[in-house]
Scaffold this motif. Sequence first.
Motif, mmCIF file in Angstrom:
data_model
loop_
_atom_site.group_PDB
_atom_site.id
_atom_site.type_symbol
_atom_site.label_atom_id
_atom_site.label_comp_id
_atom_site.label_asym_id
_atom_site.label_seq_id
_atom_site.Cartn_x
_atom_site.Cartn_y
_atom_site.Cartn_z
ATOM 1 N N PRO A 45 -8.734 -15.175 -26.567
ATOM 2 C CA PRO A 45 -9.829 -15.990 -27.102
ATOM 3 C C PRO A 45 -11.192 -15.337 -26.945
ATOM 4 O O PRO A 45 -12.155 -15.767 -27.547
ATOM 5 C CB PRO A 45 -9.764 -17.284 -26.272
ATOM 6 C CG PRO A 45 -8.482 -17.269 -25.599
ATOM 7 C CD PRO A 45 -8.019 -15.861 -25.503
ATOM 8 N N ILE A 46 -11.297 -14.258 -26.126
ATOM 9 C CA ILE A 46 -12.581 -13.606 -25.933
ATOM 10 C C ILE A 46 -12.748 -12.434 -26.880
ATOM 11 O O ILE A 46 -13.588 -11.575 -26.679
ATOM 12 C CB ILE A 46 -12.708 -13.077 -24.488
ATOM 13 C CG1 ILE A 46 -11.416 -12.338 -24.112
ATOM 14 C CG2 ILE A 46 -12.955 -14.204 -23.537
ATOM 15 C CD1 ILE A 46 -11.575 -11.452 -22.938
ATOM 16 N N ASP A 52 -14.109 -3.992 -27.055
ATOM 17 C CA ASP A 52 -13.065 -3.112 -26.518
ATOM 18 C C ASP A 52 -12.104 -3.882 -25.620
ATOM 19 O O ASP A 52 -11.891 -3.551 -24.458
ATOM 20 C CB ASP A 52 -13.716 -1.969 -25.726
ATOM 21 C CG ASP A 52 -12.711 -0.894 -25.379
ATOM 22 O OD1 ASP A 52 -12.955 -0.133 -24.422
ATOM 23 O OD2 ASP A 52 -11.669 -0.830 -26.046
ATOM 24 N N CYS A 53 -11.543 -4.966 -26.215
ATOM 25 C CA CYS A 53 -10.705 -5.849 -25.404
ATOM 26 C C CYS A 53 -9.227 -5.639 -25.688
ATOM 27 O O CYS A 53 -8.420 -6.482 -25.383
ATOM 28 C CB CYS A 53 -11.084 -7.304 -25.659
ATOM 29 S SG CYS A 53 -11.268 -7.698 -27.386
ATOM 30 N N ALA B 73 -7.578 -19.067 -33.215
ATOM 31 C CA ALA B 73 -6.183 -18.720 -33.540
ATOM 32 C C ALA B 73 -5.513 -18.060 -32.354
ATOM 33 O O ALA B 73 -4.359 -18.362 -32.025
ATOM 34 C CB ALA B 73 -6.148 -17.790 -34.753
ATOM 35 N N ALA B 74 -6.241 -17.153 -31.679
ATOM 36 C CA ALA B 74 -5.668 -16.482 -30.514
ATOM 37 C C ALA B 74 -5.341 -17.499 -29.425
ATOM 38 O O ALA B 74 -4.267 -17.452 -28.809
ATOM 39 C CB ALA B 74 -6.651 -15.439 -29.974
ATOM 40 N N ALA B 75 -6.254 -18.448 -29.211
ATOM 41 C CA ALA B 75 -6.031 -19.430 -28.145
ATOM 42 C C ALA B 75 -4.881 -20.364 -28.483
ATOM 43 O O ALA B 75 -4.085 -20.724 -27.613
ATOM 44 C CB ALA B 75 -7.315 -20.224 -27.914
ATOM 45 N N THR B 76 -4.752 -20.753 -29.775
ATOM 46 C CA THR B 76 -3.650 -21.657 -30.112
ATOM 47 C C THR B 76 -2.320 -20.935 -30.008
ATOM 48 O O THR B 76 -1.307 -21.531 -29.652
ATOM 49 C CB THR B 76 -3.748 -22.214 -31.543
ATOM 50 O OG1 THR B 76 -3.964 -21.127 -32.427
ATOM 51 C CG2 THR B 76 -4.854 -23.212 -31.673
ATOM 52 N N ARG B 77 -2.307 -19.629 -30.315
ATOM 53 C CA ARG B 77 -1.034 -18.914 -30.210
ATOM 54 C C ARG B 77 -0.576 -18.799 -28.777
ATOM 55 O O ARG B 77 0.615 -18.666 -28.512
ATOM 56 C CB ARG B 77 -1.145 -17.541 -30.849
ATOM 57 C CG ARG B 77 -0.955 -17.668 -32.330
ATOM 58 C CD ARG B 77 -0.986 -16.398 -33.096
ATOM 59 N NE ARG B 77 -1.104 -16.715 -34.514
ATOM 60 C CZ ARG B 77 -0.084 -16.714 -35.363
ATOM 61 N NH1 ARG B 77 1.110 -16.412 -34.946
ATOM 62 N NH2 ARG B 77 -0.276 -17.020 -36.630
ATOM 63 N N SER B 103 -14.142 -22.947 -30.373
ATOM 64 C CA SER B 103 -13.947 -21.605 -29.817
ATOM 65 C C SER B 103 -14.615 -21.501 -28.451
ATOM 66 O O SER B 103 -14.072 -20.871 -27.537
ATOM 67 C CB SER B 103 -14.488 -20.538 -30.759
ATOM 68 O OG SER B 103 -15.873 -20.564 -30.779
ATOM 69 N N ASP B 104 -15.768 -22.161 -28.273
ATOM 70 C CA ASP B 104 -16.395 -22.131 -26.945
ATOM 71 C C ASP B 104 -15.540 -22.858 -25.921
ATOM 72 O O ASP B 104 -15.398 -22.422 -24.775
ATOM 73 C CB ASP B 104 -17.778 -22.782 -27.017
ATOM 74 C CG ASP B 104 -18.754 -21.931 -27.800
ATOM 75 O OD1 ASP B 104 -19.757 -22.472 -28.290
ATOM 76 O OD2 ASP B 104 -18.495 -20.720 -27.915
ATOM 77 N N ILE B 105 -14.935 -23.975 -26.367
ATOM 78 C CA ILE B 105 -14.030 -24.697 -25.463
ATOM 79 C C ILE B 105 -12.856 -23.812 -25.095
ATOM 80 O O ILE B 105 -12.418 -23.771 -23.944
ATOM 81 C CB ILE B 105 -13.540 -25.995 -26.139
ATOM 82 C CG1 ILE B 105 -14.677 -27.000 -26.229
ATOM 83 C CG2 ILE B 105 -12.393 -26.592 -25.372
ATOM 84 C CD1 ILE B 105 -14.299 -28.240 -26.976
ATOM 85 N N ALA B 106 -12.338 -23.099 -26.087
ATOM 86 C CA ALA B 106 -11.165 -22.264 -25.824
ATOM 87 C C ALA B 106 -11.482 -21.186 -24.798
ATOM 88 O O ALA B 106 -10.613 -20.790 -24.021
ATOM 89 C CB ALA B 106 -10.685 -21.609 -27.121
#
Lengths: 277, 148
Positions: A45-46, A52-53, B73-77, B103-106
Amino acid sequence: MSSFSRSAQQWATFARSWFLIDARMQPPGKIATMCSVRLQGKHKPIYHALSDCGDHVVVINTKHIAFSGNKWEQKVYSSHTGFPGGFKQVTAAQLHLKDPKAIVRLAVYGMLPRNLHRRTMMQRLHIFPEDELPDDIRANLTEELPQPREIPRKLSEYTQEEIDAFPRLWIPYVAASRHLLKTEFPLTITALSVLLPLNNVSSGDERHFDSCHWYLCTTSFWFKPKKFKIRTPIIERCFSIKGVGLWDNFDSEIKRSKSLSAFRRNAKIIMRPYDIE
Amino acid sequence: MVFLTLSCWIRNRGPDRFWKVQELLKHARHFRGRKNRCYKLAVLAVRRAFVYATKSRKLKKRNMRTLWITRIAAATREHNMKYPILMHNLNKCSVQLNRRVISDIAITEPRTFLSLAKLARARQQEGFRAALGDGKEPPGVLSRVMLQ
């Protein structure tokens, strides 16, 4: 985690993990999408393109990847040496024999964004053709990812009871088989489904049929257009009937004929179920 | 001749050219090469920079939104779900959080995000039951449907 100091929490959030993927019997494209997502850092999520993550990804058993369909003979990898007349085309099978890591590497390379970070991300991808890993990489691994495709069971892995208990769909009957002429040139026959015996049986020999197992398979020969200068041998594939789930690869004699009509004339193969009706 | 004495030959030019030039060069000070010093080159470069800035005010909004969507999307996956499912079901639940907030919550509130994901999942199951089921509530649920 909340008891960490700010700097420790940041360090933990942005740490680079090492993922392990086993590519045995998996389609290389699906492996490559998983790799590219994690190399870019899009699973976090970041995520940000500039931060560069991305993580490291280790792929093992790339020698045992499994293309679906006829891609081993039909998928072509092209390159040019830069010199005149240096346009080279190789099929996936030939490339895999020459270098078992190349298919996965090229697939991942094509899935990464086309910018200057791509080369650094490729450096964080580690591909190994077999199970052996160097100790330093093995020490770094943090997580193993599940395989994208469920490996279907081979016929030899089914017990006889399961085979007997399996529902039979229909009982086909076709006239006796004859051996076909042998030529070099493959032909396209799409969706020709024949039931072939596991053991190679000559025509008219009834006694062998009782002990044979019969499986639905699609034999697809394919006609190579003239622009491809290479010729590859035909390979028969045996797929499972959808819903039946029995499959096996077998090395039967490859039958070829010069034309589609000749094949149709000669390829009348006996199909019978386990018990003779 | 008109200008007969020396004092008449003196022209009175504009007094503040220096400051006008500096006003433009201050926008070019961080440029590379002679563009940050020489007025003629700086004029063109600064005009181009301003044009890019105006166009990018719209692009920034687009880019930020795609970034938020990627992060969500990354957080839900991570929670075995997909982004479109989450957003559609949150919409159906009339949760009017925008993508920036989600997204900030995620990132900063992972447990709140997990609760949002579970809410979306529950709403999805409810939708499936409404579409495929027989119109009755699952056992143990008392609602308007039963009272009718």
